[in-house]
Scaffold this motif. Sequence first.
Motif, PDB file in Angstrom:
ATOM      1  N   HIS A  73       0.847  -1.191   0.000  1.00 43.96           N
ATOM      2  CA  HIS A  73       0.000   0.000   0.000  1.00 43.96           C
ATOM      3  C   HIS A  73       0.887   1.246   0.000  1.00 43.96           C
ATOM      4  O   HIS A  73       1.818   1.343   0.786  1.00 43.96           O
ATOM      5  CB  HIS A  73      -0.864  -0.018   1.263  1.00 43.96           C
ATOM      6  CG  HIS A  73      -1.987   0.959   1.229  1.00 43.96           C
ATOM      7  ND1 HIS A  73      -3.195   0.704   1.791  1.00 43.96           N
ATOM      8  CD2 HIS A  73      -2.093   2.196   0.705  1.00 43.96           C
ATOM      9  CE1 HIS A  73      -3.994   1.734   1.626  1.00 43.96           C
ATOM     10  NE2 HIS A  73      -3.338   2.662   0.969  1.00 43.96           N
ATOM     11  N   ALA A  74       0.577   2.178  -0.912  1.00 47.28           N
ATOM     12  CA  ALA A  74       1.316   3.442  -0.986  1.00 47.28           C
ATOM     13  C   ALA A  74       0.402   4.518  -1.555  1.00 47.28           C
ATOM     14  O   ALA A  74      -0.686   4.224  -2.058  1.00 47.28           O
ATOM     15  CB  ALA A  74       2.554   3.282  -1.872  1.00 47.28           C
ATOM     16  N   ASN A  75       0.829   5.756  -1.510  1.00 51.23           N
ATOM     17  CA  ASN A  75       0.054   6.820  -2.149  1.00 51.23           C
ATOM     18  C   ASN A  75       0.114   6.696  -3.659  1.00 51.23           C
ATOM     19  O   ASN A  75      -0.894   6.843  -4.343  1.00 51.23           O
ATOM     20  CB  ASN A  75       0.553   8.203  -1.711  1.00 51.23           C
ATOM     21  CG  ASN A  75       0.065   8.539  -0.327  1.00 51.23           C
ATOM     22  OD1 ASN A  75      -1.026   8.142   0.069  1.00 51.23           O
ATOM     23  ND2 ASN A  75       0.884   9.257   0.413  1.00 51.23           N
ATOM     24  N   ALA A  80      -2.929   1.681  -4.302  1.00 54.48           N
ATOM     25  CA  ALA A  80      -2.397   3.047  -4.263  1.00 54.48           C
ATOM     26  C   ALA A  80      -3.547   3.971  -3.898  1.00 54.48           C
ATOM     27  O   ALA A  80      -4.623   3.885  -4.497  1.00 54.48           O
ATOM     28  CB  ALA A  80      -1.805   3.432  -5.606  1.00 54.48           C
ATOM     29  N   ASN A  81      -3.336   4.838  -2.940  1.00 58.85           N
ATOM     30  CA  ASN A  81      -4.380   5.798  -2.594  1.00 58.85           C
ATOM     31  C   ASN A  81      -4.682   6.707  -3.775  1.00 58.85           C
ATOM     32  O   ASN A  81      -5.813   7.113  -3.977  1.00 58.85           O
ATOM     33  CB  ASN A  81      -3.953   6.665  -1.407  1.00 58.85           C
ATOM     34  CG  ASN A  81      -3.886   5.876  -0.128  1.00 58.85           C
ATOM     35  OD1 ASN A  81      -4.565   4.862   0.028  1.00 58.85           O
ATOM     36  ND2 ASN A  81      -3.053   6.320   0.790  1.00 58.85           N
ATOM     37  N   GLU A 130      -8.011   6.672  -6.058  1.00 61.29           N
ATOM     38  CA  GLU A 130      -8.463   8.016  -6.415  1.00 61.29           C
ATOM     39  C   GLU A 130      -8.430   8.319  -7.902  1.00 61.29           C
ATOM     40  O   GLU A 130      -9.347   8.908  -8.431  1.00 61.29           O
ATOM     41  CB  GLU A 130      -7.629   9.077  -5.679  1.00 61.29           C
ATOM     42  CG  GLU A 130      -7.905   9.141  -4.207  1.00 61.29           C
ATOM     43  CD  GLU A 130      -7.126  10.245  -3.535  1.00 61.29           C
ATOM     44  OE1 GLU A 130      -6.728  11.209  -4.207  1.00 61.29           O
ATOM     45  OE2 GLU A 130      -6.903  10.127  -2.324  1.00 61.29           O
ATOM     46  N   ILE A 131      -7.367   7.951  -8.596  1.00 59.16           N
ATOM     47  CA  ILE A 131      -7.223   8.471  -9.953  1.00 59.16           C
ATOM     48  C   ILE A 131      -7.104   7.361 -10.999  1.00 59.16           C
ATOM     49  O   ILE A 131      -8.088   6.814 -11.426  1.00 59.16           O
ATOM     50  CB  ILE A 131      -6.034   9.454 -10.055  1.00 59.16           C
ATOM     51  CG1 ILE A 131      -6.108  10.529  -8.958  1.00 59.16           C
ATOM     52  CG2 ILE A 131      -5.975  10.114 -11.413  1.00 59.16           C
ATOM     53  CD1 ILE A 131      -7.250  11.512  -9.101  1.00 59.16           C
ATOM     54  N   VAL A 132      -5.898   7.041 -11.463  1.00 61.91           N
ATOM     55  CA  VAL A 132      -5.703   6.233 -12.669  1.00 61.91           C
ATOM     56  C   VAL A 132      -4.799   5.019 -12.455  1.00 61.91           C
ATOM     57  O   VAL A 132      -3.997   4.980 -11.542  1.00 61.91           O
ATOM     58  CB  VAL A 132      -5.117   7.093 -13.818  1.00 61.91           C
ATOM     59  CG1 VAL A 132      -6.070   8.208 -14.200  1.00 61.91           C
ATOM     60  CG2 VAL A 132      -3.751   7.656 -13.456  1.00 61.91           C
ATOM     61  N   GLY A 133      -4.938   4.036 -13.376  1.00 63.25           N
ATOM     62  CA  GLY A 133      -4.037   2.897 -13.439  1.00 63.25           C
ATOM     63  C   GLY A 133      -4.224   1.889 -12.325  1.00 63.25           C
ATOM     64  O   GLY A 133      -3.431   1.843 -11.392  1.00 63.25           O
ATOM     65  N   GLY A 134      -5.256   1.041 -12.444  1.00 64.77           N
ATOM     66  CA  GLY A 134      -5.474   0.018 -11.430  1.00 64.77           C
ATOM     67  C   GLY A 134      -4.254  -0.846 -11.197  1.00 64.77           C
ATOM     68  O   GLY A 134      -3.917  -1.170 -10.070  1.00 64.77           O
ATOM     69  N   SER A 163      -9.316  -8.328 -12.691  1.00 69.35           N
ATOM     70  CA  SER A 163      -9.992  -7.721 -11.541  1.00 69.35           C
ATOM     71  C   SER A 163      -9.217  -6.559 -10.934  1.00 69.35           C
ATOM     72  O   SER A 163      -9.203  -6.381  -9.709  1.00 69.35           O
ATOM     73  CB  SER A 163     -10.281  -8.781 -10.465  1.00 69.35           C
ATOM     74  OG  SER A 163     -11.096  -9.795 -11.003  1.00 69.35           O
ATOM     75  N   ASN A 164      -8.575  -5.759 -11.774  1.00 68.27           N
ATOM     76  CA  ASN A 164      -7.925  -4.536 -11.310  1.00 68.27           C
ATOM     77  C   ASN A 164      -8.919  -3.388 -11.422  1.00 68.27           C
ATOM     78  O   ASN A 164      -9.841  -3.434 -12.237  1.00 68.27           O
ATOM     79  CB  ASN A 164      -6.674  -4.255 -12.143  1.00 68.27           C
ATOM     80  CG  ASN A 164      -5.665  -5.369 -12.001  1.00 68.27           C
ATOM     81  OD1 ASN A 164      -5.038  -5.514 -10.970  1.00 68.27           O
ATOM     82  ND2 ASN A 164      -5.531  -6.185 -13.036  1.00 68.27           N
ATOM     83  N   TYR A 165      -8.720  -2.328 -10.615  1.00 66.77           N
ATOM     84  CA  TYR A 165      -9.685  -1.235 -10.549  1.00 66.77           C
ATOM     85  C   TYR A 165      -8.984   0.108 -10.410  1.00 66.77           C
ATOM     86  O   TYR A 165      -8.052   0.253  -9.611  1.00 66.77           O
ATOM     87  CB  TYR A 165     -10.608  -1.443  -9.338  1.00 66.77           C
ATOM     88  CG  TYR A 165     -11.419  -0.234  -8.972  1.00 66.77           C
ATOM     89  CD1 TYR A 165     -12.597   0.072  -9.653  1.00 66.77           C
ATOM     90  CD2 TYR A 165     -11.007   0.611  -7.944  1.00 66.77           C
ATOM     91  CE1 TYR A 165     -13.337   1.198  -9.314  1.00 66.77           C
ATOM     92  CE2 TYR A 165     -11.745   1.733  -7.604  1.00 66.77           C
ATOM     93  CZ  TYR A 165     -12.910   2.027  -8.291  1.00 66.77           C
ATOM     94  OH  TYR A 165     -13.631   3.135  -7.970  1.00 66.77           O
TER      95      TYR A 165
END
Length: 186
Positions: free
Chosen positions: A14-16, A41-42, A82-86, A105-107
């Motif tokens: 887990h990272a920003n 990623a946040n 929050e944004i892009v690239g699951g 199953s990436n989001y």
Amino acid sequence: SYLKVINSKFRNNHANIGGAIYQNGVTVLNVTNSVFENNIANHTAGAIYAECKAAIEGGLINYRFVNLVVDYCNFTGNKALEIVGGAIATDYYAPVIVTNSKFESNYANASGGAIFTNDRESILKVNNTKFIENSAEYGGAIHSLSEIDVHYSEFIRNNATFDGGAILEGVNITVIMYSNFTNNTA
């Protein structure tokens, strides 16, 4: 500089930005026969974030280009909250080559459930790769602002809330050959 990742597993990180790997300034990032599972990623890039690094050298801005090469890798359950690239997101000057891999199953909350690229001067090449049940608001499997070249790949049940159930591209230079698209929705 060169970063090579071989036969590795990245789980529950887990990272920003870049839940498993945040690359900044490496000129070649080569990832082979590795697993990325349930990384978060946040902000951007649940598994891998590749960013070009700019430096002032000799009075000029020198961009250190990034080449991201992914071969025989599995990306499952990674998220960009929050944004892009699951699974994968790139910044400017970052050509991406993905071969013999699987994204499932990436989001991403906004764009590119599996892959997001952000450079009109670059290219995303995908060969012999499966995209299954990835999701985002735009580009269920792929949202690319780069040129896209897809061969011998499968896109199955990917979903975008708005546009591009399987692929959303923003450059108008797209080549898709010998690929199958099944039950993708937007």
